[in-house]
Design a protein around this motif. Structure first.
Motif, PDB file in Angstrom:
ATOM      1  N   ASP A 132      14.536 -34.448   8.020  1.00  0.00           N
ATOM      2  CA  ASP A 132      15.245 -34.990   7.121  1.00  0.00           C
ATOM      3  C   ASP A 132      14.227 -36.324   6.971  1.00  0.00           C
ATOM      4  O   ASP A 132      13.934 -37.088   7.841  1.00  0.00           O
ATOM      5  CB  ASP A 132      16.675 -35.579   7.895  1.00  0.00           C
ATOM      6  N   VAL A 133      13.785 -36.405   5.727  1.00  0.00           N
ATOM      7  CA  VAL A 133      12.633 -37.509   5.278  1.00  0.00           C
ATOM      8  C   VAL A 133      13.188 -38.540   4.544  1.00  0.00           C
ATOM      9  O   VAL A 133      13.625 -38.295   3.465  1.00  0.00           O
ATOM     10  CB  VAL A 133      11.397 -36.738   4.947  1.00  0.00           C
ATOM     11  N   ALA A 134      13.020 -39.831   4.843  1.00  0.00           N
ATOM     12  CA  ALA A 134      13.103 -40.705   3.699  1.00  0.00           C
ATOM     13  C   ALA A 134      11.835 -40.799   2.851  1.00  0.00           C
ATOM     14  O   ALA A 134      11.012 -41.389   3.005  1.00  0.00           O
ATOM     15  CB  ALA A 134      13.158 -42.224   4.618  1.00  0.00           C
ATOM     16  N   ALA A 135      12.340 -40.134   1.580  1.00  0.00           N
ATOM     17  CA  ALA A 135      11.373 -39.758   0.620  1.00  0.00           C
ATOM     18  C   ALA A 135      11.969 -40.084  -0.635  1.00  0.00           C
ATOM     19  O   ALA A 135      13.289 -40.046  -0.751  1.00  0.00           O
ATOM     20  CB  ALA A 135      10.872 -38.229   0.569  1.00  0.00           C
ATOM     21  N   LEU A 172      -5.597 -35.435   9.015  1.00  0.00           N
ATOM     22  CA  LEU A 172      -4.406 -36.392   8.540  1.00  0.00           C
ATOM     23  C   LEU A 172      -3.553 -36.058   7.463  1.00  0.00           C
ATOM     24  O   LEU A 172      -2.279 -35.921   7.305  1.00  0.00           O
ATOM     25  CB  LEU A 172      -4.773 -37.949   8.373  1.00  0.00           C
ATOM     26  N   GLN A 173      -4.447 -35.667   6.357  1.00  0.00           N
ATOM     27  CA  GLN A 173      -3.864 -35.052   5.266  1.00  0.00           C
ATOM     28  C   GLN A 173      -3.077 -33.876   5.313  1.00  0.00           C
ATOM     29  O   GLN A 173      -2.140 -33.853   4.777  1.00  0.00           O
ATOM     30  CB  GLN A 173      -5.044 -34.821   4.201  1.00  0.00           C
ATOM     31  N   LYS A 174      -3.549 -32.993   6.035  1.00  0.00           N
ATOM     32  CA  LYS A 174      -2.813 -31.904   6.602  1.00  0.00           C
ATOM     33  C   LYS A 174      -1.449 -32.276   7.335  1.00  0.00           C
ATOM     34  O   LYS A 174      -0.603 -31.329   7.006  1.00  0.00           O
ATOM     35  CB  LYS A 174      -3.621 -30.967   7.570  1.00  0.00           C
ATOM     36  N   GLN A 175      -1.492 -32.981   7.983  1.00  0.00           N
ATOM     37  CA  GLN A 175      -0.400 -33.517   8.774  1.00  0.00           C
ATOM     38  C   GLN A 175       0.739 -34.076   7.713  1.00  0.00           C
ATOM     39  O   GLN A 175       2.127 -33.734   7.908  1.00  0.00           O
ATOM     40  CB  GLN A 175      -0.441 -34.513   9.987  1.00  0.00           C
ATOM     41  N   LEU A 176      -0.046 -34.846   6.924  1.00  0.00           N
ATOM     42  CA  LEU A 176       1.304 -35.303   5.734  1.00  0.00           C
ATOM     43  C   LEU A 176       1.863 -34.218   4.979  1.00  0.00           C
ATOM     44  O   LEU A 176       2.954 -34.136   4.527  1.00  0.00           O
ATOM     45  CB  LEU A 176       0.352 -36.344   5.042  1.00  0.00           C
ATOM     46  N   VAL A 177       0.811 -32.930   4.709  1.00  0.00           N
ATOM     47  CA  VAL A 177       1.356 -32.242   3.754  1.00  0.00           C
ATOM     48  C   VAL A 177       2.309 -31.256   4.752  1.00  0.00           C
ATOM     49  O   VAL A 177       3.467 -30.762   4.138  1.00  0.00           O
ATOM     50  CB  VAL A 177       0.135 -30.988   3.479  1.00  0.00           C
ATOM     51  N   ASP A 178       2.071 -31.134   5.928  1.00  0.00           N
ATOM     52  CA  ASP A 178       3.233 -30.489   6.857  1.00  0.00           C
ATOM     53  C   ASP A 178       4.495 -31.032   6.663  1.00  0.00           C
ATOM     54  O   ASP A 178       5.588 -30.432   6.658  1.00  0.00           O
ATOM     55  CB  ASP A 178       2.462 -30.342   8.324  1.00  0.00           C
ATOM     56  N   ILE A 179       4.280 -32.431   7.042  1.00  0.00           N
ATOM     57  CA  ILE A 179       5.713 -33.082   6.696  1.00  0.00           C
ATOM     58  C   ILE A 179       6.374 -32.939   5.543  1.00  0.00           C
ATOM     59  O   ILE A 179       7.455 -32.707   5.342  1.00  0.00           O
ATOM     60  CB  ILE A 179       5.543 -34.566   7.032  1.00  0.00           C
ATOM     61  N   PHE A 180       5.649 -32.854   4.311  1.00  0.00           N
ATOM     62  CA  PHE A 180       6.109 -32.769   3.082  1.00  0.00           C
ATOM     63  C   PHE A 180       6.751 -31.376   2.868  1.00  0.00           C
ATOM     64  O   PHE A 180       7.825 -31.147   2.168  1.00  0.00           O
ATOM     65  CB  PHE A 180       5.083 -33.127   1.992  1.00  0.00           C
ATOM     66  N   SER A 181       6.072 -30.407   3.323  1.00  0.00           N
ATOM     67  CA  SER A 181       6.390 -29.002   3.266  1.00  0.00           C
ATOM     68  C   SER A 181       7.730 -28.690   4.083  1.00  0.00           C
ATOM     69  O   SER A 181       8.176 -27.717   3.427  1.00  0.00           O
ATOM     70  CB  SER A 181       5.126 -27.909   3.338  1.00  0.00           C
ATOM     71  N   ALA A 182       7.554 -29.257   5.036  1.00  0.00           N
ATOM     72  CA  ALA A 182       8.649 -28.832   5.938  1.00  0.00           C
ATOM     73  C   ALA A 182      10.212 -29.804   5.608  1.00  0.00           C
ATOM     74  O   ALA A 182      11.162 -29.293   6.405  1.00  0.00           O
ATOM     75  CB  ALA A 182       8.344 -29.232   7.252  1.00  0.00           C
ATOM     76  N   MET A 183      10.133 -30.517   4.486  1.00  0.00           N
ATOM     77  CA  MET A 183      11.211 -31.358   4.346  1.00  0.00           C
ATOM     78  C   MET A 183      12.466 -30.471   3.819  1.00  0.00           C
ATOM     79  O   MET A 183      12.309 -29.661   2.843  1.00  0.00           O
ATOM     80  CB  MET A 183      10.585 -32.196   3.042  1.00  0.00           C
ATOM     81  N   THR A 184      13.303 -30.690   4.516  1.00  0.00           N
ATOM     82  CA  THR A 184      14.741 -30.138   4.176  1.00  0.00           C
ATOM     83  C   THR A 184      15.832 -30.926   3.659  1.00  0.00           C
ATOM     84  O   THR A 184      16.764 -30.611   2.809  1.00  0.00           O
ATOM     85  CB  THR A 184      15.468 -29.451   5.478  1.00  0.00           C
ATOM     86  N   SER A 185      15.649 -32.243   3.565  1.00  0.00           N
ATOM     87  CA  SER A 185      16.510 -33.295   2.627  1.00  0.00           C
ATOM     88  C   SER A 185      15.754 -34.480   2.831  1.00  0.00           C
ATOM     89  O   SER A 185      14.602 -34.759   3.530  1.00  0.00           O
ATOM     90  CB  SER A 185      17.919 -33.588   3.409  1.00  0.00           C
ATOM     91  N   SER A 186      16.072 -35.301   1.683  1.00  0.00           N
ATOM     92  CA  SER A 186      15.338 -36.503   1.502  1.00  0.00           C
ATOM     93  C   SER A 186      16.279 -37.715   1.080  1.00  0.00           C
ATOM     94  O   SER A 186      17.406 -37.487   0.541  1.00  0.00           O
ATOM     95  CB  SER A 186      14.269 -36.405   0.341  1.00  0.00           C
ATOM     96  N   SER A 187      15.911 -38.922   1.295  1.00  0.00           N
ATOM     97  CA  SER A 187      16.719 -39.769   1.183  1.00  0.00           C
ATOM     98  C   SER A 187      16.852 -40.464  -0.279  1.00  0.00           C
ATOM     99  O   SER A 187      17.983 -40.919  -0.764  1.00  0.00           O
ATOM    100  CB  SER A 187      16.385 -41.322   1.884  1.00  0.00           C
ATOM    101  N   GLY A 188      15.969 -40.271  -1.178  1.00  0.00           N
ATOM    102  CA  GLY A 188      16.058 -40.679  -2.366  1.00  0.00           C
ATOM    103  C   GLY A 188      15.482 -41.852  -2.751  1.00  0.00           C
ATOM    104  O   GLY A 188      15.156 -42.782  -1.747  1.00  0.00           O
ATOM    105  N   THR A 189      15.886 -42.774  -3.751  1.00  0.00           N
ATOM    106  CA  THR A 189      15.616 -44.001  -4.138  1.00  0.00           C
ATOM    107  C   THR A 189      16.190 -45.026  -2.795  1.00  0.00           C
ATOM    108  O   THR A 189      17.201 -44.912  -2.624  1.00  0.00           O
ATOM    109  CB  THR A 189      16.396 -44.497  -5.186  1.00  0.00           C
ATOM    110  N   PRO A 190      15.216 -45.717  -2.524  1.00  0.00           N
ATOM    111  CA  PRO A 190      15.502 -46.736  -1.462  1.00  0.00           C
ATOM    112  C   PRO A 190      16.590 -47.656  -1.711  1.00  0.00           C
ATOM    113  O   PRO A 190      16.813 -48.269  -2.914  1.00  0.00           O
ATOM    114  CB  PRO A 190      13.864 -47.568  -1.213  1.00  0.00           C
ATOM    115  N   VAL A 191      17.386 -47.968  -0.839  1.00  0.00           N
ATOM    116  CA  VAL A 191      18.547 -48.671  -1.039  1.00  0.00           C
ATOM    117  C   VAL A 191      18.465 -49.792  -1.755  1.00  0.00           C
ATOM    118  O   VAL A 191      19.204 -50.413  -2.722  1.00  0.00           O
ATOM    119  CB  VAL A 191      19.469 -48.927   0.311  1.00  0.00           C
TER     120      VAL A 191
END
Length: 454
Positions: free
Chosen positions: A333-336, A394-413
Motif C-alpha cells: 500500500d504505497v503513498a503514490a 537502487l533502481q531495481k528496488q524502486l521498480v520492485d516497490i512500484f510493480s508490487a503496488m496493490t493500492s495507492s493514495s493518489g493526490t497528496p492531501v
C-alpha cells in the motif's frame, strides 16, 4: 475530494499545481534518447492508407516545454511517429513552462476554447472546475485497458465514476537507507512500523541521525502522515472521506493513533538533528554524506546511487524500502500520486481522433517504454517488461516497490484544495513533527483546514 462549488473563473484564478506532483524529470538515471520513426516501409504503407482520409488538425497544449530533452523529447517523438503513421493527422504543439502554461490555460478555459488535447493534473484544484463546467470529454475506460495503468493511477482524473483524463507519470514516497550504517551497527532494516520506531531509537543511541527529509518546505510531511494513517486504517480513502465532509479528523481513533506514532518518533529523536529547518538540499546532502541512516523522499531520487557528489561508499550502499507495514496496512500500500497527464476538450471538433492519439500515446511500447529507457521518469503504467538490464540495484528496488503496488493514495492531501488549505495543512504537519502541538491539537488544526473548503 471535497466539492468546491464556486465559479470557474474564481477557481481559475487560484489554479495551483504542486511542484512535487509534477516530478518525474530525469528520475531513474538511465541514459538514452527517444527513438524517432525510421521505418520507411511502415511510413509508406501508412501514407497510402491515409492519403484519402479527411485531413485533421489537433491542437496539443503541454507543459513539457523542453522538446529536445527528457519527457518533452519523448512526447514530441510519439507525436511525430503518430503523424508519420497517420499522414492525414496534423498535431500542432504549443509547449510552455509550468507557470506560463497555467496562465494560458486560464485564458483558454475562460473563453471556452480549450485546445483538443491539454495537459491536465489529477488534482481537485486543477481538473474539477473543468469537469464541473463540462469542458472535458468523458473517456471510455475500457479503451485503455491494454495501457496497463497501475492501481489508483486514474482516480485523480475521475469524478462520479467517470474518467476525464489519463496520467503520464508516477511519484511515490519511500524510505532510502544506508546499508553500511545498518550493517556496521548490527541493525536490521525495518519491515513494520514498530520496528521503524525501535531502529530509530537504536540509531539515536549510537549517535546516528535516524531519518531526514525536507521538513522546512513542508510538502513531504502530509504524505508521510498518510502512510502513518493508512497503516492504522488499512485504507487510504478514509482521509479522502474526511475531505468530502464524511467525517472528521478529531475524535477518530485511527487518525489519533497515527499522529501519536509521529509524536513518538519525534519524542525518541527519530528525526534528524535540525530536521525542521532542513530544506531539500540540506536533507539530501545529510543522507548522501552518510550523516543520516534514512531519508524519506520520492522515487525520483534514484540518482542517489550514481550522484558523484556523494562518496562511492555511499553510492554502493544506498537502498530503498516501502514504508513499513502494520497489521492493517501492507508494504504494497504505497503513498503514490500521479503527475501531469492528458484530457480531451469536450468542444473538440475531432474527439475520435484525439482519443485515438491518446490510445496510441499510452500503448505500453510508446510512452511507458520510452520514458523508462531514456531515464525521463517513472510512468503511471506497468513497465517491468521494458527493463534494460542496466538498472542500478537502487533502481531495481524502486521498480520492485512500484510493480508490487496493490493500492495507492493518489493526490497528496495538501494538493486537494486552495492555497489557503494547502498552507494550513502543511503548517499543521510541521507543528506535529516539530512537537509544537499535541496529536489532539493537530487533528483539530486539520479539521480547521478542511473547513476552508466548505
Amino acid at each position: 475530494m471535497k466539492k468546491i462549488w464556486i465559479t470557474l473563473v474564481a477557481v481559475l484564478m487560484v489554479f495551483t499545481v504542486a511542484a512535487c506532483s509534477s516530478g518525474n524529470n530525469g528520475a531513474n538515471g538511465n541514459k538514452g534518447t527517444a527513438p524517432s520513426p525510421d521505418n520507411e516501409v511502415k511510413e509508406t504503407a501508412a501514407a497510402n492508407e491515409g492519403k484519402d482520409a479527411e485531413p485533421v488538425t489537433l491542437k496539443f497544449f503541454t507543459a513539457l516545454a523542453d522538446r529536445s530533452n527528457g519527457a518533452g523529447k519523448i512526447e514530441q517523438a510519439i507525436i511525430d511517429s503518430y503523424m508519420a503513421e497517420n499522414p492525414n493527422v496534423k498535431i500542432e504543439v504549443e509547449a510552455l513552462q509550468d507557470e506560463p502554461y497555467k496562465a494560458k490555460i486560464k485564458v483558454y478555459a475562460s473563453t471556452d476554447a480549450l485546445p483538443d488535447i491539454i495537459q491536465a493534473w489529477g488534482q481537485t484544484s486543477f481538473i474539477k472546475p473543468l469537469i464541473d463546467n463540462n469542458m472535458l470529454l468523458e473517456l471510455n475506460e475500457s479503451e485503455f485497458e491494454s495501457s496497463n495503468f497501475v492501481p489508483g493511477a486514474k482516480d485523480g482524473f475521475s469524478q462520479d465514476g467517470k474518467l476525464y483524463g489519463l496520467p503520464r507519470g508516477t511519484d511515490f514516497l519511500v524510505i532510502y537507507y544506508n546499508k553500511k550504517l545498518f550493517d556496521d551497527n548490527g541493525l536490521t532494516v525495518p519491515t513494520t512500523t514498530a520496528e521503524l520506531l525501535e531502529v530509530s531509537k537504536q540509531l539515536r543511541a549510537k549517535g546516528i541521525n535516524p531519518m531526514a527529509t525536507n521538513a522546512m518546505e513542508g510538502w513531504s510531511l502530509p504524505i508521510w502522515f498518510e502512510y502513518a494513517a493508512q497503516r492504522h486504517t488499512g485504507d487510504f480513502n478514509k482521509m479522502d472521506a474526511v475531505l468530502k465532509g464524511e467525517g472528521k479528523f478529531s475524535g477518530d481513533a485511527d487518525f489519533l493513533a497515527a499522529a501519536q506514532d509521529i509524536t513518538a518518533l519525534a519524542d525518541n529523536k527519530g528525526l534528524a538533528d535540525g530536521f525542521m529547518t532542513a530544506d531539500y538540499g540540506t536533507s539530501r546532502n545529510l543522507f548522501g554524506q552518510g550523516q543520516a541512516a534514512m531519508y524519506v523522499m520520492g522515487n525520483w531520487e534514484a540518482g542517489l546511487a550514481t550522484d558523484e557528489n556523494f562518496p562511492e561508499e555511499f553510492r554502493n550502499n544506498v537502498g530503498a524500502i516501502s514504508y513499513p507495514a502494520s497489521d492493517k496496512g501492507k508494504a504494497t500500500d504505497v503513498a503514490a500520486w500521479y503527475g501531469g497527464g492528458y484530457s480531451v476538450s469536450k468542444n473538440s471538433k475531432h474527439p475520435e481522433e484525439a482519443v485515438a492519439f491518446l490510445k496510441y500515446f499510452f500503448a505500453p511500447e510508446n510512452w511507458a517504454k520510452q520514458v523508462w529507457e531514456t531515464g525521463s521518469g517513472t510512468p503511471a503504467q506497468k513497465f517491468d517488461q521494458f527493463l534494460t538490464g542496466n538498472e542500478t540495484a537502487l533502481q531495481k528496488q524502486l521498480v520492485d516497490i512500484f510493480s508490487a503496488m496493490t493500492s495507492s493514495s493518489g493526490t497528496p492531501v495538501h494538493d486537494n484544495g486552495t492555497d489557503e488549505f494547502k498552507t494550513k495543512v502543511m503548517e499543521a504537519h510541521q507543528k506535529l513533527f516539530g512537537k509544537q502541538i499535541t496529536p489532539e491539537q493537530f487533528l483539530t488544526e486539520m479539521d480547521a483546514a478542511v473547513a476552508v473548503l466548505k
